[in-house]
Design a protein around this motif. Structure first.
Motif, PDB file in Angstrom:
ATOM      1  N   MET A   5       0.845  -1.163   0.000  1.00 24.56           N
ATOM      2  CA  MET A   5       0.000   0.000   0.000  1.00 24.56           C
ATOM      3  C   MET A   5       0.898   1.237   0.000  1.00 24.56           C
ATOM      4  O   MET A   5       1.856   1.328   0.751  1.00 24.56           O
ATOM      5  CB  MET A   5      -0.896  -0.033   1.254  1.00 24.56           C
ATOM      6  CG  MET A   5      -1.832   1.130   1.362  1.00 24.56           C
ATOM      7  SD  MET A   5      -2.906   1.181   2.841  1.00 24.56           S
ATOM      8  CE  MET A   5      -3.817  -0.314   2.716  1.00 24.56           C
ATOM      9  N   SER A   6       0.572   2.209  -0.841  1.00 24.29           N
ATOM     10  CA  SER A   6       1.366   3.438  -0.888  1.00 24.29           C
ATOM     11  C   SER A   6       1.128   4.268   0.370  1.00 24.29           C
ATOM     12  O   SER A   6       0.161   4.066   1.101  1.00 24.29           O
ATOM     13  CB  SER A   6       0.994   4.250  -2.134  1.00 24.29           C
ATOM     14  OG  SER A   6      -0.228   4.930  -1.934  1.00 24.29           O
ATOM     15  N   GLU A   7       2.006   5.207   0.588  1.00 21.38           N
ATOM     16  CA  GLU A   7       1.880   6.082   1.759  1.00 21.38           C
ATOM     17  C   GLU A   7       0.578   6.870   1.720  1.00 21.38           C
ATOM     18  O   GLU A   7      -0.119   6.990   2.728  1.00 21.38           O
ATOM     19  CB  GLU A   7       3.084   7.027   1.801  1.00 21.38           C
ATOM     20  CG  GLU A   7       3.265   7.715   3.118  1.00 21.38           C
ATOM     21  CD  GLU A   7       4.581   8.457   3.162  1.00 21.38           C
ATOM     22  OE1 GLU A   7       4.732   9.457   2.441  1.00 21.38           O
ATOM     23  OE2 GLU A   7       5.466   8.031   3.937  1.00 21.38           O
ATOM     24  N   LEU A   8       0.223   7.373   0.545  1.00 25.66           N
ATOM     25  CA  LEU A   8      -1.024   8.119   0.407  1.00 25.66           C
ATOM     26  C   LEU A   8      -2.226   7.214   0.663  1.00 25.66           C
ATOM     27  O   LEU A   8      -3.187   7.609   1.340  1.00 25.66           O
ATOM     28  CB  LEU A   8      -1.109   8.762  -0.982  1.00 25.66           C
ATOM     29  CG  LEU A   8      -2.247   9.748  -1.195  1.00 25.66           C
ATOM     30  CD1 LEU A   8      -2.156  10.925  -0.215  1.00 25.66           C
ATOM     31  CD2 LEU A   8      -2.233  10.257  -2.624  1.00 25.66           C
ATOM     32  N   ASP A   9      -2.183   5.983   0.150  1.00 26.73           N
ATOM     33  CA  ASP A   9      -3.267   5.029   0.396  1.00 26.73           C
ATOM     34  C   ASP A   9      -3.427   4.746   1.884  1.00 26.73           C
ATOM     35  O   ASP A   9      -4.547   4.704   2.406  1.00 26.73           O
ATOM     36  CB  ASP A   9      -3.016   3.708  -0.341  1.00 26.73           C
ATOM     37  CG  ASP A   9      -3.161   3.832  -1.835  1.00 26.73           C
ATOM     38  OD1 ASP A   9      -3.798   4.800  -2.310  1.00 26.73           O
ATOM     39  OD2 ASP A   9      -2.634   2.952  -2.548  1.00 26.73           O
ATOM     40  N   SER A  10      -2.307   4.560   2.584  1.00 32.73           N
ATOM     41  CA  SER A  10      -2.401   4.265   4.018  1.00 32.73           C
ATOM     42  C   SER A  10      -2.940   5.463   4.782  1.00 32.73           C
ATOM     43  O   SER A  10      -3.652   5.307   5.774  1.00 32.73           O
ATOM     44  CB  SER A  10      -1.054   3.804   4.579  1.00 32.73           C
ATOM     45  OG  SER A  10      -0.117   4.843   4.567  1.00 32.73           O
ATOM     46  N   ARG A  11      -2.645   6.660   4.313  1.00 29.74           N
ATOM     47  CA  ARG A  11      -3.182   7.857   4.971  1.00 29.74           C
ATOM     48  C   ARG A  11      -4.690   7.961   4.772  1.00 29.74           C
ATOM     49  O   ARG A  11      -5.424   8.249   5.721  1.00 29.74           O
ATOM     50  CB  ARG A  11      -2.467   9.101   4.465  1.00 29.74           C
ATOM     51  CG  ARG A  11      -1.043   9.139   4.990  1.00 29.74           C
ATOM     52  CD  ARG A  11      -0.264  10.332   4.537  1.00 29.74           C
ATOM     53  NE  ARG A  11       1.078  10.211   5.116  1.00 29.74           N
ATOM     54  CZ  ARG A  11       2.126  10.836   4.644  1.00 29.74           C
ATOM     55  NH1 ARG A  11       2.023  11.648   3.614  1.00 29.74           N
ATOM     56  NH2 ARG A  11       3.297  10.674   5.225  1.00 29.74           N
ATOM     57  N   PHE A  12      -5.149   7.713   3.565  1.00 28.49           N
ATOM     58  CA  PHE A  12      -6.594   7.738   3.345  1.00 28.49           C
ATOM     59  C   PHE A  12      -7.292   6.614   4.111  1.00 28.49           C
ATOM     60  O   PHE A  12      -8.378   6.807   4.654  1.00 28.49           O
ATOM     61  CB  PHE A  12      -6.933   7.660   1.848  1.00 28.49           C
ATOM     62  CG  PHE A  12      -6.881   8.995   1.164  1.00 28.49           C
ATOM     63  CD1 PHE A  12      -7.815   9.975   1.452  1.00 28.49           C
ATOM     64  CD2 PHE A  12      -5.902   9.279   0.239  1.00 28.49           C
ATOM     65  CE1 PHE A  12      -7.780  11.212   0.823  1.00 28.49           C
ATOM     66  CE2 PHE A  12      -5.858  10.506  -0.388  1.00 28.49           C
ATOM     67  CZ  PHE A  12      -6.797  11.483  -0.099  1.00 28.49           C
ATOM     68  N   ALA A  13      -6.674   5.449   4.179  1.00 30.50           N
ATOM     69  CA  ALA A  13      -7.249   4.343   4.955  1.00 30.50           C
ATOM     70  C   ALA A  13      -7.344   4.729   6.428  1.00 30.50           C
ATOM     71  O   ALA A  13      -8.357   4.457   7.087  1.00 30.50           O
ATOM     72  CB  ALA A  13      -6.409   3.075   4.782  1.00 30.50           C
ATOM     73  N   ALA A  14      -6.321   5.384   6.945  1.00 31.16           N
ATOM     74  CA  ALA A  14      -6.346   5.817   8.346  1.00 31.16           C
ATOM     75  C   ALA A  14      -7.462   6.834   8.571  1.00 31.16           C
ATOM     76  O   ALA A  14      -8.110   6.833   9.614  1.00 31.16           O
ATOM     77  CB  ALA A  14      -4.995   6.409   8.736  1.00 31.16           C
ATOM     78  N   LEU A  15      -7.697   7.684   7.596  1.00 27.21           N
ATOM     79  CA  LEU A  15      -8.737   8.708   7.716  1.00 27.21           C
ATOM     80  C   LEU A  15     -10.149   8.164   7.547  1.00 27.21           C
ATOM     81  O   LEU A  15     -11.118   8.881   7.785  1.00 27.21           O
ATOM     82  CB  LEU A  15      -8.493   9.816   6.685  1.00 27.21           C
ATOM     83  CG  LEU A  15      -7.257  10.679   6.917  1.00 27.21           C
ATOM     84  CD1 LEU A  15      -7.037  11.604   5.734  1.00 27.21           C
ATOM     85  CD2 LEU A  15      -7.381  11.459   8.208  1.00 27.21           C
ATOM     86  N   SER A  16     -10.277   6.906   7.160  1.00 33.85           N
ATOM     87  CA  SER A  16     -11.607   6.338   6.926  1.00 33.85           C
ATOM     88  C   SER A  16     -12.381   6.102   8.217  1.00 33.85           C
ATOM     89  O   SER A  16     -13.590   5.929   8.183  1.00 33.85           O
ATOM     90  CB  SER A  16     -11.495   5.031   6.142  1.00 33.85           C
ATOM     91  OG  SER A  16     -10.909   4.021   6.950  1.00 33.85           O
ATOM     92  N   ASP A  17     -11.707   6.128   9.344  1.00 35.91           N
ATOM     93  CA  ASP A  17     -12.367   5.874  10.627  1.00 35.91           C
ATOM     94  C   ASP A  17     -12.714   7.194  11.323  1.00 35.91           C
ATOM     95  O   ASP A  17     -11.844   8.055  11.475  1.00 35.91           O
ATOM     96  CB  ASP A  17     -11.433   5.050  11.523  1.00 35.91           C
ATOM     97  CG  ASP A  17     -12.098   4.677  12.812  1.00 35.91           C
ATOM     98  OD1 ASP A  17     -12.040   5.493  13.765  1.00 35.91           O
ATOM     99  OD2 ASP A  17     -12.685   3.582  12.874  1.00 35.91           O
ATOM    100  N   PRO A  18     -13.969   7.362  11.762  1.00 33.04           N
ATOM    101  CA  PRO A  18     -14.362   8.627  12.394  1.00 33.04           C
ATOM    102  C   PRO A  18     -13.622   8.925  13.694  1.00 33.04           C
ATOM    103  O   PRO A  18     -13.359  10.098  14.005  1.00 33.04           O
ATOM    104  CB  PRO A  18     -15.870   8.478  12.629  1.00 33.04           C
ATOM    105  CG  PRO A  18     -16.177   7.035  12.468  1.00 33.04           C
ATOM    106  CD  PRO A  18     -15.095   6.436  11.630  1.00 33.04           C
ATOM    107  N   THR A  19     -13.263   7.908  14.452  1.00 33.18           N
ATOM    108  CA  THR A  19     -12.507   8.140  15.687  1.00 33.18           C
ATOM    109  C   THR A  19     -11.129   8.703  15.357  1.00 33.18           C
ATOM    110  O   THR A  19     -10.666   9.657  15.989  1.00 33.18           O
ATOM    111  CB  THR A  19     -12.372   6.837  16.507  1.00 33.18           C
ATOM    112  OG1 THR A  19     -13.682   6.368  16.832  1.00 33.18           O
ATOM    113  CG2 THR A  19     -11.572   7.053  17.770  1.00 33.18           C
TER     114      THR A  19
END
Length: 110
Positions: free
Chosen positions: A1-15
């Motif tokens: 997973m690219s760095e940008l992908d992992s950042r968007f994945a991390a942002l997918s959670d409201p908490t």
């Protein structure tokens, strides 16, 4: 997973988004970050780990305290990526507005 992908994945959670919003105000400890949530401190720590692995936050060691802080350059990278698509979408909407105006004017002609 690219760095940008992992950042968007991390942002997918409201908490995690709420944690980032809090860190945008300044650094905070795990206890301070956990206070507004009805989840355990270990659960908050897991969220922090995801955010740190995505490069969105970092830990500063200060004696026995380990406050977290936002990494503005990581958020800026996301903003830059989104800005490119915002410009494209705005151009598309301008073309659509022009087309709709032209169609409306044609419908009004005698």
């Amino acid at each position: 997973m690219s760095e940008l992908d992992s950042r968007f994945a991390a942002l997918s959670d409201p908490t995690r988004r709420a944690i980032l919003a809090r860190l945008a105000e300044g650094e905070a400890t795990v206890q301070e970050l956990a206070a507004p949530f009805a989840i355990s401190q270990p659960a908050i720590s897991r969220h922090l780990k995801v955010l740190e692995e995505a490069g969105l936050i970092e830990t500063r060691i200060s004696g026995t305290s380990r406050p977290r802080r936002l990494r503005p350059e990581a958020v800026e990278e996301i903003w830059d990526w989104l800005s490119r698509y915002r410009a494209v979408m705005e151009a598309n909407y301008r073309r659509l507005d022009t087309l709709l105006n032209d169609l409306t004017q044609e419908g009004e002609a005698p």
